[in-house]
Design a protein around this motif. Structure first.
Motif, PDB file in Angstrom:
ATOM      1  N   ARG A 109     -22.540  28.376   2.227  1.00 38.12           N
ATOM      2  CA  ARG A 109     -23.970  28.578   2.405  1.00 38.12           C
ATOM      3  C   ARG A 109     -24.579  29.197   1.156  1.00 38.12           C
ATOM      4  NH1 ARG A 109     -25.268  31.517   8.062  1.00 38.12           N
ATOM      5  NH2 ARG A 109     -23.684  30.178   8.974  1.00 38.12           N
ATOM      6  N   THR A 110     -23.911  30.241   0.650  1.00 32.89           N
ATOM      7  CA  THR A 110     -24.399  30.903  -0.553  1.00 32.89           C
ATOM      8  C   THR A 110     -24.451  29.920  -1.718  1.00 32.89           C
ATOM      9  OG1 THR A 110     -23.389  32.933   0.213  1.00 32.89           O
ATOM     10  CG2 THR A 110     -23.995  32.852  -2.102  1.00 32.89           C
ATOM     11  N   ILE A 111     -23.390  29.121  -1.863  1.00 34.22           N
ATOM     12  CA  ILE A 111     -23.344  28.172  -2.982  1.00 34.22           C
ATOM     13  C   ILE A 111     -24.464  27.144  -2.860  1.00 34.22           C
ATOM     14  CG2 ILE A 111     -22.001  26.290  -3.989  1.00 34.22           C
ATOM     15  CD1 ILE A 111     -19.481  27.928  -3.340  1.00 34.22           C
ATOM     16  N   TYR A 112     -24.642  26.588  -1.671  1.00 28.37           N
ATOM     17  CA  TYR A 112     -25.681  25.568  -1.500  1.00 28.37           C
ATOM     18  C   TYR A 112     -27.073  26.147  -1.722  1.00 28.37           C
ATOM     19  CZ  TYR A 112     -21.966  22.918   0.811  1.00 28.37           C
ATOM     20  OH  TYR A 112     -20.799  22.272   1.097  1.00 28.37           O
ATOM     21  N   PHE A 113     -27.165  27.439  -1.523  1.00 29.28           N
ATOM     22  CA  PHE A 113     -28.481  28.058  -1.635  1.00 29.28           C
ATOM     23  C   PHE A 113     -28.824  28.427  -3.071  1.00 29.28           C
ATOM     24  CE2 PHE A 113     -31.756  31.275  -0.951  1.00 29.28           C
ATOM     25  CZ  PHE A 113     -32.532  30.624  -0.021  1.00 29.28           C
ATOM     26  N   MET A 114     -27.828  28.475  -3.954  1.00 29.02           N
ATOM     27  CA  MET A 114     -28.094  28.985  -5.306  1.00 29.02           C
ATOM     28  C   MET A 114     -29.171  28.210  -6.067  1.00 29.02           C
ATOM     29  SD  MET A 114     -24.524  30.727  -6.286  1.00 29.02           S
ATOM     30  CE  MET A 114     -24.740  31.088  -7.945  1.00 29.02           C
TER      31      MET A 114
ATOM     32  N   LEU B 190     -44.460  52.330   8.780  1.00 34.70           N
ATOM     33  CA  LEU B 190     -43.795  51.844   7.574  1.00 34.70           C
ATOM     34  C   LEU B 190     -42.299  52.141   7.559  1.00 34.70           C
ATOM     35  CD1 LEU B 190     -46.242  52.210   4.559  1.00 34.70           C
ATOM     36  CD2 LEU B 190     -45.664  50.210   5.927  1.00 34.70           C
ATOM     37  N   PRO B 191     -41.872  53.393   7.865  1.00 33.12           N
ATOM     38  CA  PRO B 191     -40.423  53.655   7.820  1.00 33.12           C
ATOM     39  C   PRO B 191     -39.624  52.769   8.781  1.00 33.12           C
ATOM     40  CG  PRO B 191     -41.642  55.699   7.884  1.00 33.12           C
ATOM     41  CD  PRO B 191     -42.641  54.607   8.125  1.00 33.12           C
ATOM     42  N   SER B 192     -40.247  52.394   9.899  1.00 37.35           N
ATOM     43  CA  SER B 192     -39.484  51.576  10.845  1.00 37.35           C
ATOM     44  C   SER B 192     -39.477  50.112  10.440  1.00 37.35           C
ATOM     45  CB  SER B 192     -40.069  51.728  12.255  1.00 37.35           C
ATOM     46  OG  SER B 192     -41.353  51.143  12.304  1.00 37.35           O
ATOM     47  N   MET B 193     -40.233  49.772   9.384  1.00 32.37           N
ATOM     48  CA  MET B 193     -40.364  48.368   8.993  1.00 32.37           C
ATOM     49  C   MET B 193     -39.662  48.055   7.680  1.00 32.37           C
ATOM     50  SD  MET B 193     -41.944  47.019  11.405  1.00 32.37           S
ATOM     51  CE  MET B 193     -42.197  45.466  10.605  1.00 32.37           C
ATOM     52  N   VAL B 194     -38.800  48.936   7.213  1.00 31.02           N
ATOM     53  CA  VAL B 194     -38.232  48.764   5.875  1.00 31.02           C
ATOM     54  C   VAL B 194     -37.556  47.404   5.659  1.00 31.02           C
ATOM     55  CG1 VAL B 194     -36.463  49.649   4.295  1.00 31.02           C
ATOM     56  CG2 VAL B 194     -38.103  51.206   5.322  1.00 31.02           C
ATOM     57  N   PRO B 195     -36.718  46.937   6.594  1.00 30.94           N
ATOM     58  CA  PRO B 195     -36.098  45.626   6.355  1.00 30.94           C
ATOM     59  C   PRO B 195     -37.142  44.518   6.198  1.00 30.94           C
ATOM     60  CG  PRO B 195     -35.010  46.751   8.161  1.00 30.94           C
ATOM     61  CD  PRO B 195     -36.227  47.554   7.833  1.00 30.94           C
ATOM     62  N   ALA B 196     -38.176  44.549   7.043  1.00 30.63           N
ATOM     63  CA  ALA B 196     -39.227  43.526   6.942  1.00 30.63           C
ATOM     64  C   ALA B 196     -39.940  43.629   5.601  1.00 30.63           C
ATOM     65  CB  ALA B 196     -40.229  43.692   8.080  1.00 30.63           C
ATOM     66  N   LEU B 197     -40.161  44.860   5.140  1.00 29.60           N
ATOM     67  CA  LEU B 197     -40.868  45.034   3.876  1.00 29.60           C
ATOM     68  C   LEU B 197     -40.008  44.567   2.701  1.00 29.60           C
ATOM     69  CD1 LEU B 197     -42.612  48.460   4.536  1.00 29.60           C
ATOM     70  CD2 LEU B 197     -43.616  46.177   4.612  1.00 29.60           C
ATOM     71  N   ILE B 198     -38.702  44.818   2.777  1.00 29.35           N
ATOM     72  CA  ILE B 198     -37.823  44.315   1.712  1.00 29.35           C
ATOM     73  C   ILE B 198     -37.885  42.796   1.678  1.00 29.35           C
ATOM     74  CG2 ILE B 198     -35.429  44.095   0.942  1.00 29.35           C
ATOM     75  CD1 ILE B 198     -34.873  46.842   2.044  1.00 29.35           C
ATOM     76  N   THR B 199     -37.812  42.183   2.857  1.00 34.37           N
ATOM     77  CA  THR B 199     -37.875  40.730   2.942  1.00 34.37           C
ATOM     78  C   THR B 199     -39.163  40.192   2.331  1.00 34.37           C
ATOM     79  OG1 THR B 199     -36.541  40.778   4.942  1.00 34.37           O
ATOM     80  CG2 THR B 199     -37.836  38.810   4.566  1.00 34.37           C
ATOM     81  N   MET B 200     -40.293  40.764   2.753  1.00 31.23           N
ATOM     82  CA  MET B 200     -41.577  40.286   2.224  1.00 31.23           C
ATOM     83  C   MET B 200     -41.694  40.564   0.734  1.00 31.23           C
ATOM     84  SD  MET B 200     -42.923  38.819   4.657  1.00 31.23           S
ATOM     85  CE  MET B 200     -44.026  38.237   3.408  1.00 31.23           C
ATOM     86  N   GLY B 201     -41.211  41.745   0.321  1.00 29.05           N
ATOM     87  CA  GLY B 201     -41.280  42.099  -1.092  1.00 29.05           C
ATOM     88  C   GLY B 201     -40.498  41.109  -1.939  1.00 29.05           C
ATOM     89  N   LEU B 202     -39.347  40.721  -1.423  1.00 29.88           N
ATOM     90  CA  LEU B 202     -38.500  39.778  -2.152  1.00 29.88           C
ATOM     91  C   LEU B 202     -39.198  38.423  -2.304  1.00 29.88           C
ATOM     92  CD1 LEU B 202     -35.716  40.242  -3.265  1.00 29.88           C
ATOM     93  CD2 LEU B 202     -34.747  39.244  -1.212  1.00 29.88           C
ATOM     94  N   ILE B 203     -39.805  37.934  -1.212  1.00 30.89           N
ATOM     95  CA  ILE B 203     -40.509  36.656  -1.286  1.00 30.89           C
ATOM     96  C   ILE B 203     -41.619  36.743  -2.329  1.00 30.89           C
ATOM     97  CG2 ILE B 203     -41.940  34.992  -0.046  1.00 30.89           C
ATOM     98  CD1 ILE B 203     -40.724  35.746   2.492  1.00 30.89           C
ATOM     99  N   PHE B 262     -26.984  40.314  -3.842  1.00 27.72           N
ATOM    100  CA  PHE B 262     -27.005  41.620  -3.187  1.00 27.72           C
ATOM    101  C   PHE B 262     -27.925  41.650  -1.969  1.00 27.72           C
ATOM    102  CE2 PHE B 262     -25.112  43.241  -7.112  1.00 27.72           C
ATOM    103  CZ  PHE B 262     -24.141  44.053  -6.569  1.00 27.72           C
ATOM    104  N   LEU B 263     -29.044  40.958  -2.062  1.00 28.79           N
ATOM    105  CA  LEU B 263     -30.041  41.042  -0.990  1.00 28.79           C
ATOM    106  C   LEU B 263     -30.061  39.774  -0.145  1.00 28.79           C
ATOM    107  CD1 LEU B 263     -32.960  42.742  -2.939  1.00 28.79           C
ATOM    108  CD2 LEU B 263     -31.358  43.799  -1.369  1.00 28.79           C
ATOM    109  N   GLN B 264     -28.958  39.036  -0.193  1.00 28.48           N
ATOM    110  CA  GLN B 264     -28.898  37.743   0.479  1.00 28.48           C
ATOM    111  C   GLN B 264     -29.362  37.792   1.928  1.00 28.48           C
ATOM    112  OE1 GLN B 264     -25.585  34.297   0.939  1.00 28.48           O
ATOM    113  NE2 GLN B 264     -24.988  36.111  -0.101  1.00 28.48           N
ATOM    114  N   LYS B 265     -28.932  38.861   2.614  1.00 31.75           N
ATOM    115  CA  LYS B 265     -29.240  38.995   4.029  1.00 31.75           C
ATOM    116  C   LYS B 265     -30.753  38.942   4.255  1.00 31.75           C
ATOM    117  CE  LYS B 265     -29.117  42.938   6.291  1.00 31.75           C
ATOM    118  NZ  LYS B 265     -28.621  44.274   6.609  1.00 31.75           N
ATOM    119  N   TYR B 266     -31.488  39.727   3.449  1.00 31.63           N
ATOM    120  CA  TYR B 266     -32.938  39.790   3.608  1.00 31.63           C
ATOM    121  C   TYR B 266     -33.582  38.467   3.208  1.00 31.63           C
ATOM    122  CZ  TYR B 266     -32.106  44.758   3.908  1.00 31.63           C
ATOM    123  OH  TYR B 266     -31.648  45.975   4.293  1.00 31.63           O
ATOM    124  N   TYR B 267     -33.029  37.903   2.152  1.00 33.17           N
ATOM    125  CA  TYR B 267     -33.582  36.660   1.615  1.00 33.17           C
ATOM    126  C   TYR B 267     -33.492  35.548   2.650  1.00 33.17           C
ATOM    127  CZ  TYR B 267     -34.854  33.626  -2.205  1.00 33.17           C
ATOM    128  OH  TYR B 267     -35.535  32.777  -3.005  1.00 33.17           O
TER     129      TYR B 267
END
Lengths: 295, 278
Positions: A109-114, B190-203, B262-267
Motif C-alpha cells: 500500500r505504501t509503495i503504491y501510494f508513493m 482544539l486539544p481534542s481535535m489534534v489528529p483531525a488538525l494534523i490531517t487537515m494541516g497535512l493536506i 512518518f505521518l502516513q496514518k494521518y495522510y
C-alpha cells in the motif's frame, strides 16, 4: 433548553464571529470572482488595454466556432475517456489485492501510494526525461523487450498517451486508498453467508462487492472525471500543448488565452463553457450511478 | 489452480510496485550521477539505476547557482505553505466549530451557501481573482499566494464531520464553569481535535507545496518564485542539464516522502475521510 436567553444570545454572537473570517474570505475570493467572471465573459477584457468593451455573447459564439477551443475540448475528452476506466479499474484491482490488513499489504500500500506524494510539478519534469527518445528510462526498458525507440513526446498520435500514463501513474494510488476504505466498510458476515450458500469468488464479487461499493465507485468516477477534464500541469510541463497542439487540453487552452494572449474575457467565457460541461457530466453520472442499496 | 492464481497475484503486485517505484528510484539515483553518465548507461543493466561514480556536484551546482538559487525557492515555498497551513487551520476550524457545535439563527442557510462554493471551479474564478489581487497591489507578493488560500470550504466541510464526534455536553460543562466560547474553543475543542488538525494541516501543506498554476500567474519576480514553478523552469534550460533537474526533483521530493512515511496514518486517513464523506 431554557438555559436563559442571554446565554443563547451570547452563543449566537460568538458563532457569527467564528464564521466571519471564513465568510469574508469566501465572499471576496470565491463568490465575488464568480459573479465578476460572468460579467467579464461578456466583455472584451484585457489587462493591456483596460477599457473593457461589452460584447454580449460574442465571446461565447466565437468560442463555439473556434476550432482550437473545440479541439482542446476534444483532447480533454479523449484524455478523460481513457483515464477514467483505466485508472479506476487499476485502483480497484490494486485495492482488491491489498485491502486486507497485514504487514505485507501495508508495505505494498505504501509503495503504491508513493507516486501520489510526489508533487505534480516534479512528476512532470521527471517524466519529460523518462520519455526522452535517446536517453529516457522508458526507452531503455522498451529496448530490453526489443521494442522502440519510441519518441513519445514528438509524435502527435502518442503524446497525449504519454500524459495519460503520467496521470495514471501519479493518481491510481490515491483512488486505491479510497477503494480500500470502501472495501473495508463491507461487513464480513455478508461474504460468510454467501460462502455458506456455496458462492464462488466471482459471484461474491459481482453480487456483494460491486453493489456495496457503488457509492465509493460513484465518488471515484466523478472526481476522476473532473480531474481528467481539467488536466493542466502535466500538459504545461511535459509537452507544452504540443506537438501540433495534439495535447492542448481545455484548461491549458484557457490558460494560454487568458494569461499569455491576455484575452481575459474570451478565456473566462471558455472557462464557463468548460464548467457547464463538467457540471452536466457530473449530474448525469450521479443520476446513472444512484443506488438504493443500504447496508 | 488456486496456486497459479496466488502466483499470478504476487507477480502483479510486484510488477505494479516496480512501476510505482522505478521512476522515483531512477530520479534519486540520477541526481547523484555525473552528467556524462546519465547519457552513457541507457540499456537495461545494473548501471541504468546505480551510479558508477557517485557525485554531489549536481546538488552543489543547484544550491550555488545564484541565478536560480534552489535554497531560496524552498524557503519561499516553506514560508507560504506554513503560513497558509496555520491560517487555514485557524479560520477553517473556527468556522467548522460554529457550524457543528453552536446554535445560531440562519446556520443551515449559511452552511448551504458555504457548501455551494464547492462547485465553483478555480478555473472560472482564476481571471477575476487575478484582477482582484492585481487591484490590491499584491502581484509579486506572497500575500497573493497566502490570503486567498487561507480559507477552504472543503476543509471546513471535512472538519465539520470531525467535530461531530465532540459531544456538546463537554462544551456546556465548560460553559457552566464560566469559560467564554473562544475559551471553550481554544481549551476544550482544539486539544481534542489534534489528529483531525494534523490531517487537515497535512493536506493543506502538501497542496501548497505542489501549487503550480496560481504562483505561475501571480509571481513574476523570479526571486520570489515557488518551488514547482522554479523546477519547471529548469526543464526550459538546455536539455543536457538532466543532472540538475533530477537533483532539484529529488530535493523537492525526499522531505515530503519522509514526512509521508512518518505521518502516513494521518495522510491516509485524510483521503479515506474525503472519500467516504465527500
Amino acid at each position: 433548553m431554557k438555559m436563559n436567553s442571554a446565554f443563547g444570545k451570547q452563543e449566537e454572537r460568538a458563532a457569527w464571529l467564528f464564521v466571519l473570517p471564513a465568510a469574508i474570505s469566501l465572499a471576496l475570493f470565491t463568490f465575488y470572482p464568480m459573479l465578476n467572471a460572468l460579467t467579464i465573459s461578456f466583455k472584451e477584457y484585457s489587462l493591456i488595454n483596460p477599457e473593457a468593451v461589452f460584447v454580449g455573447l460574442a465571446n461565447y459564439s466565437g468560442l463555439l466556432s473556434d476550432p482550437k477551443f473545440i479541439n482542446s475540448l476534444l483532447h480533454s475528452f479523449h484524455f478523460a475517456l481513457v483515464v477514467i476506466p483505466v485508472q479506476t479499474a487499476l485502483a480497484l484491482g490494486l485495492a482488491l489485492l491489498i485491502y486486507r490488513s497485514s504487514w505485507v499489504t501495508g508495505l505494498f500500500r505504501t509503495i503504491y501510494f508513493m507516486p501520489v506524494v510526489i508533487a505534480i510539478g516534479v512528476a512532470s519534469t521527471l517524466f519529460k526525461l523518462i520519455y526522452n527518445q535517446d536517453y529516457g528510462l522508458l526507452n531503455s526498458l522498451l529496448g530490453f523487450f526489443g521494442a522502440g525507440p519510441v519518441s513519445f513526446l514528438s509524435d502527435p498520435n502518442l503524446a497525449l498517451y504519454g500524459i495519460m500514463l503520467l496521470g495514471v501513474w501519479k493518481s491510481a494510488g490515491f483512488f486505491m486508498i479510497i477503494f480500500v476504505a470502501g472495501l473495508n466498510g463491507i461487513p464480513n458476515d455478508l461474504y460468510e453467508a454467501a460462502e455458506v450458500d456455496g458462492a464462488t469468488r466471482a459471484q461474491k464479487f459481482v453480487k456483494i462487492t460491486l453493489p456495496l461499493l457503488r457509492r465509493t465507485l460513484t465518488f471515484v468516477i466523478i472526481i476522476t472525471t473532473m480531474d481528467a477534464l481539467k488536466i493542466f500541469v502535466p500538459v504545461a510541463l511535459v509537452t507544452g500543448g504540443g506537438p501540433a497542439d495534439s495535447t492542448t487540453t481545455a484548461v491549458y487552452y484557457i490558460y494560454k488565452i487568458a494569461f499569455q494572449q491576455m484575452e481575459m474575457g474570451y478565456g473566462t467565457a471558455a472557462a464557463f463553457i468548460l464548467f457547464v460541461i463538467v457540471m452536466c457530466i457530473s449530474i448525469v453520472q450521479l443520476r446513472l450511478l444512484r443506488t438504493d442499496v443500504e447496508y | 489452480m488456486e496456486r497459479i492464481g496466488h502466483l499470478l497475484k504476487w507477480i502483479v503486485m510486484i510488477a505494479v510496485a516496480l512501476i510505482s517505484l522505478l521512476p522515483i528510484f531512477w530520479m534519486v539515483m540520477g541526481a547523484f550521477r555525473p552528467r556524462q553518465e546519465l547519457f552513457q548507461y541507457v540499456s537495461l543493466e545494473w548501471h541504468l539505476f546505480i551510479p558508477v561514480e557517485w557525485t554531489l556536484q549536481n546538488f552543489i551546482d543547484l544550491f550555488s547557482d545564484s541565478s536560480k538559487p534552489l535554497g531560496r525557492f524552498i524557503n519561499n515555498t516553506l514560508l507560504v505553505a506554513v503560513s497558509v497551513t496555520l491560517l487555514s487551520l485557524l479560520f477553517n476550524s473556527m468556522a467548522a466549530f460554529a457550524f457543528s457545535k453552536l446554535r445560531f439563527r440562519g446556520r443551515g442557510v449559511v452552511f448551504a451557501v458555504f457548501l455551494s462554493a464547492l462547485v465553483i471551479p478555480g478555473e472560472v474564478t482564476m481571471v477575476p481573482t487575478y484582477l482582484l489581487v492585481h487591484a490590491f497591489g499584491w502581484i509579486d507578493s506572497f500575500r497573493a499566494l497566502i490570503v486567498p488560500a487561507a480559507v477552504s470550504v472543503f476543509s471546513i466541510f471535512l472538519l465539520v464531520q470531525f467535530f461531530a464526534d465532540v459531544p456538546r455536553e463537554l462544551l456546556e460543562a465548560g460553559k457552566i464553569d464560566g469559560a467564554s466560547w473562544p475559551g471553550i474553543y481554544a481549551k476544550i475543542v482544539l486539544p481534542s481535535m489534534v489528529p483531525a488538525l494534523i490531517t487537515m494541516g497535512l493536506i493543506t501543506f502538501l497542496g501548497q507545496w505542489d501549487a503550480y498554476l496560481w504562483p505561475l500567474i501571480v509571481i513574476n519576480d523570479e526571486s520570489k518564485q515557488m518551488l514547482q514553478v522554479a523546477i519547471a523552469t529548469f526543464t526550459n534550460l538546455q536539455a543536457t542539464e538532466w543532472g540538475k533537474i533530477l537533483a532539484a526533483d529529488t530535493v523537492a521530493s525526499v522531505p515530503i516522502l519522509i514526512l509521508f512515511l512518518f505521518l502516513q496514518k494521518y495522510y491516509v486517513q485524510s483521503i479515506v475521510n474525503s472519500g467516504i464523506k465527500g
